[in-house]
Scaffold this active site. Sequence first.
Site, PDB file in Angstrom:
ATOM      1  N   ASP A 291      36.226  36.076  41.812  1.00 29.18           N
ATOM      2  CA  ASP A 291      37.241  37.086  41.435  1.00 29.18           C
ATOM      3  C   ASP A 291      37.230  37.830  40.347  1.00 29.18           C
ATOM      4  O   ASP A 291      37.192  37.288  39.393  1.00 29.18           O
ATOM      5  CB  ASP A 291      38.752  36.220  41.683  1.00 29.18           C
ATOM      6  CG  ASP A 291      39.664  36.875  41.243  1.00 29.18           C
ATOM      7  OD1 ASP A 291      39.768  38.268  41.114  1.00 29.18           O
ATOM      8  OD2 ASP A 291      40.959  36.277  41.122  1.00 29.18           O
TER       9      ASP A 291
ATOM     10  N   GLN B 169      40.278  40.413  36.726  1.00 31.98           N
ATOM     11  CA  GLN B 169      40.258  40.716  35.150  1.00 31.98           C
ATOM     12  C   GLN B 169      39.026  40.922  34.274  1.00 31.98           C
ATOM     13  O   GLN B 169      39.035  41.526  33.156  1.00 31.98           O
ATOM     14  CB  GLN B 169      40.859  39.355  34.591  1.00 31.98           C
ATOM     15  CG  GLN B 169      42.380  39.204  34.974  1.00 31.98           C
ATOM     16  CD  GLN B 169      43.198  39.977  34.449  1.00 31.98           C
ATOM     17  OE1 GLN B 169      43.190  40.989  33.983  1.00 31.98           O
ATOM     18  NE2 GLN B 169      44.481  39.774  35.321  1.00 31.98           N
TER      19      GLN B 169
END
Length: 407
Positions: free
Chosen positions: A198, A201
């Site tokens: 993921d 960020q």
Amino acid sequence: MTPPRPVWREPLAHTRADFPLLERTIDGHPIVYLDSASTAPKPRCVIDAITRVLSGHTANVHRGVHTLADEITGEYEAARLRIATFLNASPAEIVFTRNATEGVNLVAHGLGLKADDEVVLPALEHHSNFLPWRVHARAVPVGLSEDGYPLYDDVGEALSNRTRLLALAHVSNTAGVVAPIESWIATAHSRGLPVLVDASQSASHVPIDVRALDCDFLVFSGHKLLGPSGIGVLYGKRELLERLALYQTGGGMVRYHGNERFEVHDVPLRFEAGTPNIEGAIGLAAAVSYLDRLGMDTVSTHSHALGKHLIEGLRTVPGARVVAGSAPVERRIALVTFVLDASGLAPESVARLLCDRHQILVSGGYHCAHILHHRLNLEGTVRVSASVFNTHDEVERVVSALREIVG
Ligand SMILES: Cc1ncc(COP(=O)(O)O)c(C=O)c1O
């Protein structure tokens, strides 16, 4: 005598002029935007790219047979290529999604997991990289240190013969630290397991090379990467994408539809059912080009410097407790979450005060990471997160505002 103020290097201060949002004021004062982990302001080139598409280039992609349709299809596919190049992937491996959340759901759905299959992940993962695994299989969290830093080295103990995949944030939206994804990928591959990263960020803070990393899937959202909302990216190794079950069906993803059967397009179009977010994809490509022009190495150096500055600054705020404060500072990006024990204030109240008294915009709450906060026995945290346009001077401002709030 007060010691001289350090002279900070501000290699990206010139970018401030590129972001119209930074001209906003609250109560007549300019804002200090330190909430990019939530969603980032957009540079003018992104706004212009979207406006240009909407005003002079509206047509549908992959469907029309006229000049405008040809042009926009070309631009949409050029955007895919642009993003593939940014990640060192091939365009066939880039699926446009609505956001990171949809990318994770697409993979979690497509793997055909069974209820007793297991997915190993750090306990601090964002809901979007946690709940899809819980819904489709069993999520097995790797533990956290006392201050909330994942015990990444314990991954081996979490694996079992039911493990089907490892999923982890490249940078967690609470810890703000670059995770050792290489070692998780090596561990997973030694057992023939895929890894989903993921990068929500990390993608706008550190360079990403999916081939060098050898990750199997990677997701991120456009809106945190200086791009528009409603557009995201799922990268998947081609042979793995080809094996995923269909996610959504409809127009655009089908090559032939007859009475007896239908035939779908090859990847990536087979996962892009319905009219896609055309201006979103082109806006995101503009954001990626913008970051590339700044240079991801420069962006990353700046992010690490601001992250270090934030941590050091918070050490001067009485009673400030940082999530994952024990993590190696050199792996930190410009994103820090913390509580102010000495203030007696809820994190939401600290965020409100920073806005109302100082026009400093930050997040306060659970940041979609309830499990982390429960484990740390915290009712939320304050999150300060910076982007390319933020300066060391702004870090000093938030730190001194926090000192004032603690009193
Ligand atoms: C680490 C992480 N993963 C996933 C997401 C979900 O992103 P989106 O809501 O854009 O799908 C976020 C958003 O905050 C995030 O920080």
